[in-house]
Write an enzyme that holds these catalytic residues in place. Structure first.
Site, PDB file in Angstrom:
ATOM      1  N   VAL A   1       0.793  -0.932  -0.036  1.00 44.69           N
ATOM      2  CA  VAL A   1       0.008   0.118   0.075  1.00 44.69           C
ATOM      3  C   VAL A   1       0.786   1.602   0.431  1.00 44.69           C
ATOM      4  O   VAL A   1       1.859   1.289   0.814  1.00 44.69           O
ATOM      5  CB  VAL A   1      -1.053   0.160   1.293  1.00 44.69           C
ATOM      6  CG1 VAL A   1      -2.021   1.237   0.876  1.00 44.69           C
ATOM      7  CG2 VAL A   1      -2.009  -1.609   1.366  1.00 44.69           C
ATOM      8  N   LYS A   2       1.095   1.773  -1.074  1.00 40.87           N
ATOM      9  CA  LYS A   2       1.450   3.586  -0.903  1.00 40.87           C
ATOM     10  C   LYS A   2       0.855   5.046  -0.162  1.00 40.87           C
ATOM     11  O   LYS A   2      -0.465   4.637  -0.765  1.00 40.87           O
ATOM     12  CB  LYS A   2       1.702   3.576  -3.031  1.00 40.87           C
ATOM     13  CG  LYS A   2       2.161   3.229  -3.303  1.00 40.87           C
ATOM     14  CD  LYS A   2       2.094   3.718  -4.262  1.00 40.87           C
ATOM     15  CE  LYS A   2       3.000   4.999  -5.022  1.00 40.87           C
ATOM     16  NZ  LYS A   2       3.306   5.452  -6.497  1.00 40.87           N
ATOM     17  N   VAL A   3       1.786   5.130   0.390  1.00 38.63           N
ATOM     18  CA  VAL A   3       1.495   6.049   2.236  1.00 38.63           C
ATOM     19  C   VAL A   3       2.572   7.650   1.361  1.00 38.63           C
ATOM     20  O   VAL A   3       3.577   6.292   1.713  1.00 38.63           O
ATOM     21  CB  VAL A   3       1.645   5.263   2.940  1.00 38.63           C
ATOM     22  CG1 VAL A   3       1.456   7.257   4.114  1.00 38.63           C
ATOM     23  CG2 VAL A   3       0.303   4.550   3.206  1.00 38.63           C
TER      24      VAL A   3
END
Length: 949
Positions: A140-142
């Site tokens: 998941v890109k944060v």
């Protein structure tokens, strides 16, 4: 020759693809990259998906299938499409992931860029995406923003793989590396497995050079004295910055703290070089690959860069070369005042904005495709504007997009309006989604009402409690096997008697509807009809014929329980009356009348999703309309003239309250004009905006011709087409959203009504005085003639006396209406029975006044309009010229347990209304008809004809 991309793997660097689309996943191209180029991962972002979805038809069929089966707001539809791609990519990379024992083979999916500065929302969305994708090789890109850092730590501690994006500066990287280690430690301390967790820190490269080089070029062009040093660092800063970041990584993995985590199975947080496509044509197209090769790193390449490196890339472990030179470059950069820290900080902000802008384009494309997929299931909207207004709306739309107005509205951000109590009044949004009613309870109630054999259902309410149900009653009519729904929102004795004559009290279900439970009119109507029912059924036996709809804890709720009402339905205190039609206040009467509430709300939800938080203005029907309404009002086109098909005629009354009470305050706002007879385009001024609601299947040829003529004449026109009556609920949603957005444009709180209470206070005082003294204070007219009596405050009376040529009703009315100038409107406020003959006669009068003066005209029947348009008349633009019409009651009706009668209440209401209009500086005159209303109206019609002639 060995493929250079494969050689990167030998050097310890993984190749990831900075691109994803369904086509390459389905035609074997992606699998070929894995097999032949050693591809070990793939990243996505809003820009990538915008190109994939918005610029091809590959997603149209699956989007349509999803919309038809499940549907949802724009982001939900997008996530369905994106997650399918991410899952497919993850499955194709699963062999890599398993072979490398979880070291690689990852697919990245980004949380919404709108959440970059919201820690809690980022955590919640990351959890949702992790669960929805359901693949161990998801990352998941944060974003590595200040809000993103604590989110990263928490998500790592929960066992979610994280790709940290938008890293530019060294301090930001250090903070992210710390968050990763702390997250691992938190998870280990909680007994969790850290061996399967993975993370990358995406360090952006080429964008830094683009910014620094641009500043250098400006200084060189200006003849900078330090030109030689500037040229020395040109094109070197991004690479130097990345090399020093890698040095920090190497130092970190040698610390005892990290080695303790490695002993527990931790994997390193690899540096990932992002933005590695070369933007400057003067540089090598593989510059940001060849210079950044080293162990435990990833290079995520766009397809063009990947092709170039495969063709002519050279591999060597360059990342640790010339580190001292890199340090010197950064030192010289600082000496030259190129402000690398400032550049990287701005790049983070700009990166968030760019991704948000891309998300807007992405969601706009998805929303547009969703609307197309729904076809006639969703009401269509077409807007034709003159060029000047079109430009204002375009500017407003860009501002609303950039500032996220739709998201702010749905999230309850009061700063969208005035920053007052607006957030407390947004319960109508979940109501639009069908979340404010118990469908099973309503269906059981409808069955009970039908089986009880009621012939009529009579709603007793005012304003928002009555106008929505009235639209349902008029639109759907009598449903076989169900009672006919009638609405009574007047204290006029003749109107009460007329309604009473139509029903059998013993076989009528009375719906007493009042949010506060203390509104005077529903209270006394309830008492009156309870007495009538118990006269037939016996004392104390009327309760089963009554239903209450009210807010929790109200006086009405207590009374209903005491009198053993058949049912009590509670409202939501977070919904104002005029926004309440899709809550119990509208759906209970609708269910009683046999409307299929489940289907009605399902249709309404289609529009609620179209108007959702993530649909940008150009693809958001409610926001788009609201921007038009607001811009038009600010530009002086504040008379929204509502034209409707025969089957939708009464929707104008509901829209009147919604628009007027919501926006008409503090001298600003919209004046809605409903049911005004159609005229030739030439009779309308430049203060109008026309809204036409067209129901398919209605013979409205005259309406169509009129609308086309208005468009041809350059008038702004909004056309809305409904395929079916059941889609009326969509208009409730569209116009509620539009009204809230228009309030933001105008700069007011669209959920309060500061001037409505003023008339109520006056009425209560006058009725209380009657209750005490048993009589009303007589009012002296300023003129009596021909069976008519005129009343006005002293100031207005003096103006009329000075302007009138003689002391006649016609002369005084001529002087009164002569004050109506361009941009004004004329209001006929009639405290009489709202029956068909009276409505028809007032329509004739307003046509005559409009055609002679060029002003818009409105008609209000009291006390009904006081809970509706009365707010705008008193608090909105001071452009109204009002003629109040009252009469002597011929046959009065007593109010049970009160000294005053309904006639006294009506008279007191009219008197209080006029007093408040005067206090607000409005131009108002009363004409009193006497006891013969028909004769009085005829005399008034003749007097007005002569006055405007």
């Amino acid at each position: 020759m060995t493929n250079p991309l494969l050689q990167l793997s030998d050097a310890g660097q993984a190749v990831w693809l900075d691109f994803i689309e369904r086509k390459i996943l389905e035609d074997g191209a992606f699998k070929k990259l894995i097999d032949q180029d050693g591809l070990k991962g793939v990243t996505s972002n809003p820009s990538i998906f915008e190109k994939a979805i918005g610029e091809s038809d590959a997603y149209d069929a699956p989007l349509k299938a999803f919309v038809e089966k499940t549907d949802g707001e724009t982001a939900t539809v997008f996530e369905h499409l994106a997650i399918a791609d991410i899952q497919a990519a993850a499955d194709q990379l699963r062999g890599v992931h398993d072979r490398l024992r979880g070291q690689d083979g990852f697919v990245s999916l980004e949380v919404s860029p709108y959440l970059a500065n919201d820690t809690e929302a980022t955590v919640a969305e990351a959890r949702k995406l992790w669960k929805a994708v359901g693949r161990p090789n998801l990352m998941v890109k944060v974003p590595g923003t200040k809000a993103g850092v604590p989110a990263i730590r928490r998500l790592i501690s929960e066992g979610i793989n994280i790709n940290v994006t938008l890293l530019f500066g060294l301090d930001a990287y250090r903070a992210v590396a710390e968050a990763y280690m702390a997250g691992l430690e938190d998870r280990k301390a909680g007994g969790g497995d850290i061996g399967r967790l993975a993370s990358v820190a995406s360090f952006f490269v080429s964008r830094i050079d683009s910014q620094i080089d641009g500043a250098i070029d400006k200084r060189l062009a200006a003849g900078a004295a330090d030109a030689a040093d500037l040229r020395r660092v040109r094109g070197q800063v991004a690479i130097a910055n990345a090399k020093i970041a890698y040095q920090h990584y190497l130092e970190m993995i040698e610390t005892p703290r990290w080695k303790a985590l490695v002993a527990a199975g931790a994997k390193p947080q690899r540096l990932l070089w992002a933005s590695t496509g070369t933007k400057n044509p003067d540089y090598s197209d593989v510059l940001y690959v060849e210079t950044l090769i080293g162990p435990d790193t990833v290079n995520t390449m766009p397809p063009k860069t990947m092709d170039a490196f495969r063709d002519h890339g050279t591999v060597r472990r360059s990342l640790t070369e010339n580190v001292d030179q890199a340090k010197a470059v950064l030192a010289l950069t600082e000496t030259l005042g190129l402000d690398l820290d400032g550049v990287t900080a701005r790049l983070v902000e700009d990166g968030v904005k760019q991704f948000a802008d891309a998300a807007d384009k992405l969601y706009g494309a998805v929303a547009g495709k969703r609307i197309k997929a729904l076809g006639e299931k969703l009401n269509h909207q077409a807007i034709v504007l003159p060029d000047d207004l079109k430009a204002k709306v375009k500017d407003g739309a860009e501002r609303a997009r950039a500032e996220g107005w739709a998201r702010r509205m749905w999230s309850g951000d009061a700063s969208l309006w005035t920053g007052a109590d607006e957030a407390k009044w947004l319960g109508w949004l979940p109501a639009a989604l069908g979340e404010q009613v118990d469908l099973a309870a309503l269906e059981a109630f409808a069955k009970d009402v039908r089986e009880a054999g009621f012939i009529h259902a009579l709603l007793l309410g005012m304003g928002g409690s009555s106008l929505g149900p009235e639209v349902l009653a008029e639109t759907f009519g009598l449903r076989p096997g169900h009672p006919k729904l009638l609405v009574l929102d007047s204290t006029d004795p003749a109107q009460i008697a007329r309604i009473e004559a139509q029903i059998d009290p013993a076989r009528t279900l009375f719906i007493v509807s009042s949010k506060s439970g203390a509104t005077l009119e529903p209270d006394i109507l309830h008492a009156y009809f309870m007495e009538r029912v118990e006269a037939r059924l016996g004392a104390g036996k009327g309760g089963p014929n009554f239903v209450a709809v009210t807010d929790p804890g109200s006086k009405l709720e207590a009374t209903a329980k005491d009198q053993r009402f058949r049912k009590v339905f509670l409202g939501d205190p977070a919904i104002g009356g005029r926004y309440s039609v899709l809550s119990n206040f509208g759906m209970v009467p609708g269910a009683a009348a046999g409307v299929d509430v489940r289907a009605f709300l399902a249709s309404a939800k289609l529009m609620a999703d179209a108007c959702g938080p993530n649909a940008p203005p150009e693809a958001n029907p409610g926001v788009e309309l609201g921007l038009v309404l607001g811009a038009a009002a600010v530009a002086g086109r504040d008379k929204v003239t509502i034209l409707a098909s025969h089957g939708l005629t009464d929707v104008g009354a509901w829209l009147e309250q919604l628009l007027a009470e919501s926006t008409g305050k503090h001298g600003k706002g919209i004046v809605p004009v409903a049911d005004e007879p159609l005229g030739a385009p030439g009779v309308y001024g430049a203060d109008r905006l026309f809204a036409c609601l067209r129901l398919r299947g209605q013979d409205d040829a005259a309406l169509d011709v009129q609308v086309e003529a208005l468009e041809a004449a350059g008038q702004p026109v909004v056309r809305i087409a409904l395929a079916d009556r059941m889609q009326l609920g969509q208009e409730f949603v569209r116009w509620e959203v539009a009204t809230a957005i228009a309030g933001a444009v105008i700069g007011i709180n669209p959920f309060d009504q500061p001037d409505v209470e003023a008339s109520k206070v006056k009425t209560r005082a006058l009725t209380a005085d009657y209750e005490k003294n048993g009589a009303q204070t007589p009012e002296k007219p300023i003129l009596e003639a021909g069976g008519l009596a005129l009343h006005a405050d002293p100031k207005r009376a003096a103006v009329l006396a000075e302007a009138a040529k003689d002391r006649t009703v016609e002369a005084y009315l001529a002087a009164h209406f002569a004050g109506a100038k361009a941009g004004d409107y004329i209001g006929l406020l009639a405290y009489i029975d709202r029956d068909h003959p009276h409505v028809a006669l007032l329509e004739q009068l307003r046509r005559r006044l409009r055609d002679k003066t060029g002003c818009a005209t409105v008609v209000g029947f009291g006390p009904r309009f006081l809970h509706s348009t009365g707010q705008a008349y008193k608090g909105g633009p001071n452009s109204g010229v009002f003629l109040q019409i009252t009469h002597d009651v011929d046959r009065d009706l007593a109010v049970p347990a009160r000294k005053y009668s309904f006639g006294v209440v009506e008279s007191a209401t009219a008197q209080g209304d006029l007093e408040v209009l005067v206090e607000r500086g409005r131009r108002a005159v009363r004409v009193h008809l006497g006891s013969d209303v028909e004769a009085g109206l005829s005399a008034l019609a003749e007097a007005i004809s002569q006055a405007v002639a």
